[in-house]
Design an enzyme around this catalytic site. Structure first.
Site, PDB file in Angstrom:
ATOM      1  N   SER A   1       0.862  -1.102   0.434  1.00 40.26           N
ATOM      2  CA  SER A   1       0.344  -0.271  -0.150  1.00 40.26           C
ATOM      3  C   SER A   1       0.814   1.410   0.218  1.00 40.26           C
ATOM      4  O   SER A   1       0.383   2.347  -0.620  1.00 40.26           O
ATOM      5  CB  SER A   1      -1.169   0.083   1.188  1.00 40.26           C
ATOM      6  OG  SER A   1      -0.207   0.067   2.873  1.00 40.26           O
TER       7      SER A   1
ATOM      8  N   LYS B   1      -5.662   3.153   2.464  1.00 43.30           N
ATOM      9  CA  LYS B   1      -4.802   3.252   2.184  1.00 43.30           C
ATOM     10  C   LYS B   1      -4.704   2.518   1.159  1.00 43.30           C
ATOM     11  O   LYS B   1      -4.034   2.160  -0.229  1.00 43.30           O
ATOM     12  CB  LYS B   1      -3.444   3.308   3.085  1.00 43.30           C
ATOM     13  CG  LYS B   1      -2.696   4.126   4.022  1.00 43.30           C
ATOM     14  CD  LYS B   1      -1.432   4.467   3.640  1.00 43.30           C
ATOM     15  CE  LYS B   1      -1.560   3.706   5.793  1.00 43.30           C
ATOM     16  NZ  LYS B   1       0.182   3.007   6.162  1.00 43.30           N
TER      17      LYS B   1
ATOM     18  N   LYS C   1      16.013  -9.420  10.388  1.00 43.57           N
ATOM     19  CA  LYS C   1      16.063  -9.021   8.932  1.00 43.57           C
ATOM     20  C   LYS C   1      17.410  -9.926   8.392  1.00 43.57           C
ATOM     21  O   LYS C   1      17.463 -10.944   7.527  1.00 43.57           O
ATOM     22  CB  LYS C   1      16.906  -7.890   8.336  1.00 43.57           C
ATOM     23  CG  LYS C   1      15.231  -6.545   8.312  1.00 43.57           C
ATOM     24  CD  LYS C   1      14.482  -7.251   7.441  1.00 43.57           C
ATOM     25  CE  LYS C   1      13.221  -6.489   7.749  1.00 43.57           C
ATOM     26  NZ  LYS C   1      12.405  -6.701   6.190  1.00 43.57           N
TER      27      LYS C   1
ATOM     28  N   TYR D   1      15.976  -3.753  15.201  1.00 40.95           N
ATOM     29  CA  TYR D   1      15.205  -4.333  13.584  1.00 40.95           C
ATOM     30  C   TYR D   1      15.985  -5.494  13.316  1.00 40.95           C
ATOM     31  O   TYR D   1      15.967  -6.222  12.779  1.00 40.95           O
ATOM     32  CB  TYR D   1      15.892  -3.507  12.883  1.00 40.95           C
ATOM     33  CG  TYR D   1      15.043  -2.644  11.491  1.00 40.95           C
ATOM     34  CD1 TYR D   1      13.808  -3.236  11.196  1.00 40.95           C
ATOM     35  CD2 TYR D   1      15.944  -3.337  11.117  1.00 40.95           C
ATOM     36  CE1 TYR D   1      13.385  -3.242   9.608  1.00 40.95           C
ATOM     37  CE2 TYR D   1      15.817  -2.887   9.169  1.00 40.95           C
ATOM     38  CZ  TYR D   1      14.490  -3.020   9.166  1.00 40.95           C
ATOM     39  OH  TYR D   1      14.268  -3.259   7.598  1.00 40.95           O
TER      40      TYR D   1
HETATM   41  N1  LIG Z   1      12.863   2.555   3.753  1.00 39.49           N
HETATM   42  C1  LIG Z   1      13.958   1.780   4.557  1.00 39.49           C
HETATM   43  O1  LIG Z   1      14.845   2.561   4.409  1.00 39.49           O
HETATM   44  C2  LIG Z   1      14.072   0.108   4.258  1.00 39.49           C
HETATM   45  C3  LIG Z   1      15.580  -0.193   4.139  1.00 39.49           C
HETATM   46  C4  LIG Z   1      15.610  -1.434   3.785  1.00 39.49           C
HETATM   47  C5  LIG Z   1      14.632  -1.657   4.226  1.00 39.49           C
HETATM   48  N2  LIG Z   1      13.165  -2.182   4.251  1.00 39.49           N
HETATM   49  C6  LIG Z   1      12.240  -3.413   4.322  1.00 39.49           C
HETATM   50  O2  LIG Z   1      11.485  -2.788   3.047  1.00 39.49           O
HETATM   51  C7  LIG Z   1       9.922  -3.027   3.600  1.00 39.49           C
HETATM   52  C8  LIG Z   1       9.603  -2.402   2.640  1.00 39.49           C
HETATM   53  O3  LIG Z   1       9.204  -0.753   3.179  1.00 39.49           O
HETATM   54  P1  LIG Z   1       8.642   0.374   2.942  1.00 39.49           P
HETATM   55  O4  LIG Z   1      10.051   1.314   4.304  1.00 39.49           O
HETATM   56  O5  LIG Z   1       8.168   0.577   1.261  1.00 39.49           O
HETATM   57  O6  LIG Z   1       7.994   0.586   3.292  1.00 39.49           O
HETATM   58  P2  LIG Z   1       6.797   1.343   4.551  1.00 39.49           P
HETATM   59  O7  LIG Z   1       6.542   2.582   3.902  1.00 39.49           O
HETATM   60  O8  LIG Z   1       7.328   1.204   6.299  1.00 39.49           O
HETATM   61  O9  LIG Z   1       5.250   0.308   4.202  1.00 39.49           O
HETATM   62  C9  LIG Z   1       5.174  -0.862   5.015  1.00 39.49           C
HETATM   63  C10 LIG Z   1       3.661  -1.839   4.566  1.00 39.49           C
HETATM   64  O10 LIG Z   1       3.849  -2.576   5.587  1.00 39.49           O
HETATM   65  C11 LIG Z   1       3.061  -2.701   5.533  1.00 39.49           C
HETATM   66  N3  LIG Z   1       2.666  -3.142   7.346  1.00 39.49           N
HETATM   67  C12 LIG Z   1       3.487  -2.870   8.028  1.00 39.49           C
HETATM   68  N4  LIG Z   1       3.794  -3.888   8.908  1.00 39.49           N
HETATM   69  C13 LIG Z   1       2.250  -5.020   8.693  1.00 39.49           C
HETATM   70  C14 LIG Z   1       1.160  -5.941   9.410  1.00 39.49           C
HETATM   71  N5  LIG Z   1       1.498  -6.503  10.406  1.00 39.49           N
HETATM   72  N6  LIG Z   1       0.486  -6.396   8.532  1.00 39.49           N
HETATM   73  C15 LIG Z   1      -0.142  -5.654   7.274  1.00 39.49           C
HETATM   74  N7  LIG Z   1       0.624  -5.287   6.100  1.00 39.49           N
HETATM   75  C16 LIG Z   1       1.984  -4.917   7.139  1.00 39.49           C
HETATM   76  C17 LIG Z   1       1.873  -1.800   5.468  1.00 39.49           C
HETATM   77  O11 LIG Z   1       1.312  -0.698   5.880  1.00 39.49           O
HETATM   78  P3  LIG Z   1      -0.068  -1.365   7.250  1.00 39.49           P
HETATM   79  O12 LIG Z   1       0.368   0.181   8.162  1.00 39.49           O
HETATM   80  O13 LIG Z   1      -1.545  -0.451   6.600  1.00 39.49           O
HETATM   81  O14 LIG Z   1      -0.290  -2.602   7.620  1.00 39.49           O
HETATM   82  C18 LIG Z   1       3.133  -0.966   3.949  1.00 39.49           C
HETATM   83  O15 LIG Z   1       1.755  -0.957   3.323  1.00 39.49           O
HETATM   84  C19 LIG Z   1      10.112  -3.399   4.641  1.00 39.49           C
HETATM   85  O16 LIG Z   1      10.489  -4.727   5.475  1.00 39.49           O
HETATM   86  C20 LIG Z   1      11.216  -2.777   5.370  1.00 39.49           C
HETATM   87  O17 LIG Z   1      11.679  -3.411   6.185  1.00 39.49           O
HETATM   88  C21 LIG Z   1      12.918  -0.284   4.228  1.00 39.49           C
END
Ligand SMILES: NC(=O)c1ccc[n+]([C@@H]2O[C@H](COP(=O)([O-])OP(=O)(O)OC[C@H]3O[C@@H](n4cnc5c(N)ncnc54)[C@H](OP(=O)(O)O)[C@@H]3O)[C@@H](O)[C@H]2O)c1
Ligand SMILES: *[C@@H]1O[C@H](CO)[C@@H](O)[C@H](O)[C@H]1NC(C)=O
Ligand SMILES: *[C@@H]1O[C@H](CO)[C@@H](O)[C@H](O)[C@H]1NC(C)=O
Length: 368
Positions: A43, A70, A210, A206
């Site tokens: 989302s 969302k 991972k 965290y």
């Molecule tokens: N952002 C970074 O810098 C970064 C770096 C390395 C890795 N990552 C990883 O990449 C992935 C995406 O990160 P992002 O930052 O792009 O995403 P984000 O903006 O944090 O969005 C997270 C998504 O996951 C959903 N979500 C979270 N917890 C959930 C649950 N318990 N059940 C169902 N849905 C859930 C959220 O929707 P709802 O809240 O509506 O459920 C949202 O759609 C994640 O695994 C993150 O750990 C991120």
């Protein structure tokens, strides 16, 4: 010896060119057109970037998250990028992925939605980070992060692989005859993080989740070979399930809503360690992940620093590039570089402490 030098040099150049060309002309190993994708965390952020790219490449996409508003907005956004709007289908399911039964439900629902056929590609991408010093973080916060980052992906892997690899459950329901050529593989993909590859002060709640995903992926990667190998033993009358490929994607910093959120609790020393890191948008990280998948890679980093961290930490994980030679050579260079980077990172943390003290809970004064 002297006279051999030009010949050896040409030989090395020839091999290097051949290796590069083989990589350049290799065919797409991640075919998504007309296939059905189940993607969690679709989302917003990276998941939304991925869903949009799947739509542009002609796939049917189901996204999963908790917040329905969302999800609705995201489906509309993703749908508008469809390659063939008349034939491609899009759907969302609201579910909390930290429940194993919810993961079973979504795979069942997508299978029904897809005319009784399980999804061809499943991507466990949902996750979140609430960085804090280990001593500042509550046990509850650490358990919650493990639950979302590790367990949610494990639940989804478990129910998906059971669905895919049970012969009776996975035979095509459309009445088609036994396929004569090798079917396209199914793909199970997990989103980890470069934080899994390197200790960075402030990520204790965290990174372990991972890192555990990386270990799960390595193990599943080995285990699915058993099922693929045993396909030859099935009688010709029964339809053997297509082979399964496992992948793990380890992005660096993404400018997502989740990143804005994690920034609120991040200790200043974590900012110091991350200073100057390359930042990617949701579309950039999605494009980089697809590039790795289309090349047939197992372990995929999305930017240069990530590549460097990955090849320095391969251990028993499969190597990428033609015959793995690219990662092997790159890894040797990084092994030397790490002799300098690692002590430098430790020094940065020590110096920050000497100058500012620990500042336990420092971020409370930074956010709000
Ligand atoms: N952002 C970074 O810098 C970064 C770096 C390395 C890795 N990552 C990883 O990449 C992935 C995406 O990160 P992002 O930052 O792009 O995403 P984000 O903006 O944090 O969005 C997270 C998504 O996951 C959903 N979500 C979270 N917890 C959930 C649950 N318990 N059940 C169902 N849905 C859930 C959220 O929707 P709802 O809240 O509506 O459920 C949202 O759609 C994640 O695994 C993150 O750990 C991120
Ligand atoms: C499955 O095994 C066949 C050989 O029987 C091989 O050609 C194919 O590449 C394997 N697929 C995967 C995904 O490992
Ligand atoms: C993250 O927080 C720091 C201060 O703690 C601030 O300087 C920076 O602009 C913030 N970045 C984002 C993307 O919120």
């Amino acid at each position: 010896m002297e006279s051999l030098r030009p010949y050896l040099l040409s030989l090395v150049l020839l091999i290097a060119t051949a290796v590069l060309l083989m990589g350049f002309f290799s065919k797409n190993k991640f075919v998504v057109e007309g296939r059905t994708v189940l993607l969690t965390g679709g989302s917003q952020g990276m998941g939304r970037g991925l869903a949009k790219l799947f739509a542009q490449k002609g796939a049917n996409v189901v996204i999963v998250a908790r917040d329905v508003k969302k999800l609705e907005a995201a489906v509309e956004y993703i749908q508008s990028s469809a390659k063939s709007p008349q034939t491609q289908r899009f759907h969302f399911i609201s579910a909390d992925l930290t429940s194993s039964s919810e993961n079973e439900r979504i795979v069942k629902e997508v299978t029904e939605w897809n005319n009784g056929n399980p999804p061809d590609i499943v991507w466990a991408n949902a996750g979140y980070s609430k960085p804090q010093l280990f001593l500042d973080a509550s046990i509850e916060s650490m358990r919650n992060q493990m639950e979302t980052n590790f367990w949610a992906a494990t639940y989804l892997a478990h129910t998906t692989l059971r669905t895919w690899l049970t012969p009776s459950a996975s035979s095509p329901k459309d009445g088609s005859a036994v396929p004569t050529k090798e079917p396209l593989p199914r793909h199970f993909i997990m989103t980890s993080s470069v934080a899994a590859l390197c200790g960075i002060a402030g990520y204790a709640p965290y990174s372990p989740g991972k890192a555990a995903l990386r270990s799960l992926a390595d193990t599943l990667r080995s285990e699915v070979q058993l099922y693929n190998g045993s396909r030859h033993y099935l009688s010709s009358s029964s339809v053997s399930p297509p082979p399964v490929k496992i992948h793990i994607v380890l992005p660096g910093t993404i400018t997502s809503p989740g990143y804005v959120e994690e920034n609120k609790t991040k200790h200043p020393v974590t900012h110091v360690l991350e200073e100057g890191d390359l930042v990617q948008t949701e579309d950039e990280v999605a494009a980089a992940a697809f590039k790795g998948l289309e090349a047939g890679n197992y372990m995929i980093t999305t930017q240069f620093l990530g590549h460097a961290m990955r090849v320095g930490m391969l251990g028993g994980s499969p190597r990428g590039g033609v015959f793995g030679i690219r990662d092997l050579l790159f890894g040797w260079v990084i092994g030397v570089a790490w002799l300098f980077i690692s002590p430098d990172m430790e020094r940065k943390v020590w110096r920050w402490g000497r100058k500012n003290g620990v500042q336990s809970g420092a971020v409370k004064t930074y956010s709000k």
